[in-house]
Design a protein around this motif. Structure first.
Motif, PDB file in Angstrom:
ATOM      1  N   ALA A  17       0.187  -5.826 -32.455  1.00 39.88           N
ATOM      2  CA  ALA A  17       0.963  -4.777 -31.793  1.00 39.88           C
ATOM      3  C   ALA A  17       1.009  -5.002 -30.288  1.00 39.88           C
ATOM      4  O   ALA A  17       2.056  -4.862 -29.659  1.00 39.88           O
ATOM      5  CB  ALA A  17       0.369  -3.405 -32.117  1.00 39.88           C
ATOM      6  N   GLU A  35       9.311  -2.444 -33.923  1.00 39.22           N
ATOM      7  CA  GLU A  35       8.672  -3.090 -35.065  1.00 39.22           C
ATOM      8  C   GLU A  35       7.197  -2.726 -35.220  1.00 39.22           C
ATOM      9  O   GLU A  35       6.647  -2.848 -36.308  1.00 39.22           O
ATOM     10  CB  GLU A  35       8.820  -4.605 -34.943  1.00 39.22           C
ATOM     11  N   PHE A  36       6.558  -2.298 -34.131  1.00 41.05           N
ATOM     12  CA  PHE A  36       5.122  -2.022 -34.193  1.00 41.05           C
ATOM     13  C   PHE A  36       4.768  -0.577 -33.892  1.00 41.05           C
ATOM     14  O   PHE A  36       3.630  -0.279 -33.547  1.00 41.05           O
ATOM     15  CB  PHE A  36       4.367  -2.976 -33.256  1.00 41.05           C
ATOM     16  N   ALA A  38       4.295   3.280 -35.295  1.00 43.02           N
ATOM     17  CA  ALA A  38       4.155   4.105 -36.498  1.00 43.02           C
ATOM     18  C   ALA A  38       5.235   5.185 -36.472  1.00 43.02           C
ATOM     19  O   ALA A  38       5.699   5.579 -35.402  1.00 43.02           O
ATOM     20  CB  ALA A  38       2.763   4.750 -36.516  1.00 43.02           C
ATOM     21  N   LYS A  56       9.142   7.565 -33.809  1.00 45.26           N
ATOM     22  CA  LYS A  56       9.560   6.189 -33.527  1.00 45.26           C
ATOM     23  C   LYS A  56      10.898   6.122 -32.794  1.00 45.26           C
ATOM     24  O   LYS A  56      11.039   5.412 -31.801  1.00 45.26           O
ATOM     25  CB  LYS A  56       9.625   5.433 -34.851  1.00 45.26           C
ATOM     26  N   CYS A 106      -4.101   1.861 -32.620  1.00 42.66           N
ATOM     27  CA  CYS A 106      -3.342   1.446 -33.801  1.00 42.66           C
ATOM     28  C   CYS A 106      -3.991   1.946 -35.087  1.00 42.66           C
ATOM     29  O   CYS A 106      -5.196   2.199 -35.132  1.00 42.66           O
ATOM     30  CB  CYS A 106      -3.241  -0.081 -33.855  1.00 42.66           C
ATOM     31  N   GLN A 111       0.181  -0.683 -36.617  1.00 38.84           N
ATOM     32  CA  GLN A 111       1.203   0.120 -35.967  1.00 38.84           C
ATOM     33  C   GLN A 111       0.573   0.968 -34.872  1.00 38.84           C
ATOM     34  O   GLN A 111      -0.519   1.519 -35.044  1.00 38.84           O
ATOM     35  CB  GLN A 111       1.874   1.062 -36.971  1.00 38.84           C
TER      36      GLN A 111
END
Length: 171
Positions: A17, A35-36, A38, A56, A106, A111
């Motif tokens: 991440a 993409e990373f 949550a 997000k 994370c 995520q």
């Protein structure tokens, strides 16, 4: 200034991440940030404790705004401990230099679930304050609200940048 040391273990959920977040910053690519993140990500505003960006989609949109106002962003090597990691970055906003520290936590799916940014020095912080909130307000609430936020933030930023020029001489 780069930070070197022992790399995080390959099993750390933070390492991928952080690598993606650093790459996204250096290339100004908000989609790479997505993409990373949550789905329930919380981004804590570095400008006020009264505002958090949640979800997000909202955090990705915020990064589009951030990357639009920051120039020449470079990052340092990350530091990782357990599910938490950080790295610093250097950039310019309207020609004023700033340094910042990203702190992320994370989940086990690699995520980012919690994201904080700390910014210094004062001239960089207040220039960011005069530049980013009007843009975010205009996107979220309309151009008129963005203009109102700018009319409040810019004089304050000017006063604090001016104070920063003179106050250190008296210390």
């Amino acid at each position: 200034m780069s930070v070197s040391g022992t790399p995080a273990p390959a099993t750390s959920p933070v390492s991928p991440a952080l690598a993606a977040l650093r790459a996204a910053g250096e290339s100004s690519d908000a989609d790479l940030v997505a993409e990373f993140l949550a789905p329930d990500i919380v981004f804590h505003s570095p400008l006020t404790a009264r505002l958090r960006f949640e979800g997000k989609e909202e955090v990705v949109a915020l990064h589009r705004d951030i990357f639009a106002v920051l120039d020449d962003l470079t990052t340092t090597e990350p530091l990782v401990l357990g599910d938490t990691g950080s790295f610093s970055f250097h950039a310019r906003v309207r020609g004023v230099e700033l340094e910042a520290m990203n702190l992320v936590r994370c989940n086990g799916k690699e995520q980012i679930v919690d994201y904080k940014v700390f910014v210094r020095p004062l001239p960089g912080l207040v220039t960011l304050f005069a530049t980013l909130p009007p843009r975010v307000s205009a996107r979220r609430r309309g151009r008129l609200t963005g203009a109102l936020v700018a009319s409040l933030a810019r004089p304050l930023a000017f006063a604090l940048r001016t104070a920063d020029l003179f106050a250190p001489r008296f210390l």
